[in-house]
Write an enzyme that holds these catalytic residues in place. Structure first.
Site, PDB file in Angstrom:
ATOM      1  N   ASN A  89      24.909  56.474  88.383  1.00  0.00           N
ATOM      2  CA  ASN A  89      24.673  56.142  86.984  1.00  0.00           C
ATOM      3  C   ASN A  89      25.610  55.069  86.453  1.00  0.00           C
ATOM      4  OD1 ASN A  89      23.996  56.759  83.989  1.00  0.00           O
ATOM      5  ND2 ASN A  89      26.181  57.209  84.141  1.00  0.00           N
ATOM      6  N   TYR A 154      22.603  41.217  84.001  1.00  0.00           N
ATOM      7  CA  TYR A 154      22.252  42.638  83.944  1.00  0.00           C
ATOM      8  C   TYR A 154      20.842  42.864  84.473  1.00  0.00           C
ATOM      9  CZ  TYR A 154      21.365  47.281  82.008  1.00  0.00           C
ATOM     10  OH  TYR A 154      21.034  48.614  81.861  1.00  0.00           O
TER      11      TYR A 154
END
Length: 276
Positions: A89, A154
């Site tokens: 995560n 990103y």
């Protein structure tokens, strides 16, 4: 009986577990009876979260450092037993125009969001293969399938995570080990601090956590959060590109993460990203 009853006793490690989505995942899984171990580069925050949520263990973890990740997995096994699930995560989301992005930040995004996922998988997977069961869950993003101005690196990092997850699923078909990707829309955490919520489609950390919990019980290749955001993403893929981009501009998506960022509101997050 709850559909998540199958989580009881499962040993789950969650990276980036001190805050935000990782914290929510840990809380939902622990509440369902899983033995949860979190790791985070902020050891103090991890310890506080571990105590508040009554987790099995909360440990320091730098996902970019092989020795740190190896020590984390060893400690997780010692505290909770053989690992059933690894949730990769940990991730960061700087925003702004690519030409203004410092090289050090570009490298850090790739180190955490991509290399950290590859490294954790490489270290956890052999034990799962030896046991003939296990589950690697990688938290990606809908930004990995929908180009978003102001998030070039990103988006690239999350595209990489999606491709990696699919390849491993094919490489290890029939091994008993499952590979899944979770694709949240923009989620109400500090990652979006100082930005205008795009189109009112924000997810809550708990939405993502519940999706991960359900995924462990009923493994699938991919799951989107929220469902509405996933439907709109599919619709966008089916729409001719010029039309889709036109409507995105009308909604201001081209400015949300470039020209309309409140840097003062985002300063604390941006400064923390640069600390190791």
């Amino acid at each position: 009986m709850s559909g998540r009853a199958g989580l009881a006793g499962r040993v789950v490690a969650v990276t980036g577990g001190a805050r935000g989505i990782g914290r929510a995942i840990a809380g939902v899984l622990a509440e369902a009876g899983a033995r949860v171990v979190i790791g985070d580069i902020d050891a103090e925050a991890a310890a506080a979260t571990g105590a508040e949520l009554a987790l099995t263990a909360a440990l320091p973890l730098d996902v970019t450092d092989p020795e740190s990740f190896r020590a984390f997995l060893d400690a997780a096994r010692a505290a909770a037993g053989p690992l059933d699930v690894l949730v990769n995560n940990a991730g960061i989301m700087p925003v702004g125009r690519f030409t203004a992005e410092q090289d050090a930040i570009t490298r850090r995004i790739l180190d955490i969001n991509v290399y950290g996922v590859l490294l954790g998988t490489k270290l956890a997977l052999p034990g799962m293969l030896d046991r003939g069961r296990g589950h690697i869950i990688n938290v990606a993003s809908l930004a990995g399938t929908n180009p978003t101005p102001g998030m070039a690196t990103y988006c690239a990092s999350k595209q990489a995570v999606l491709g990696f997850t699919d390849v491993l699923r094919l490489e290890h078909r029939g091994s008993g080990v499952r590979f899944s990707a979770v694709l949240p829309t923009f989620t109400r955490t500090e990652l979006i601090a100082g930005t205008r919520a795009p189109m009112g489609l924000l997810a809550e950390p708990g939405d993502v956590a519940r999706a991960v919990a359900d995924l462990i019980v009923r493994p699938r290749r991919r799951v989107t959060v929220t469902r509405l955001a996933g439907v709109l993403a599919v619709f966008n893929d089916l729409t001719p590109r010029p039309i889709g981009e036109f409507f995105a501009r009308r909604l201001g998506v081209d400015r949300i993460f470039t020209d309309e960022v409140d840097r003062d509101a985002r300063r604390a997050y941006d400064e923390r990203l640069q600390r190791k």
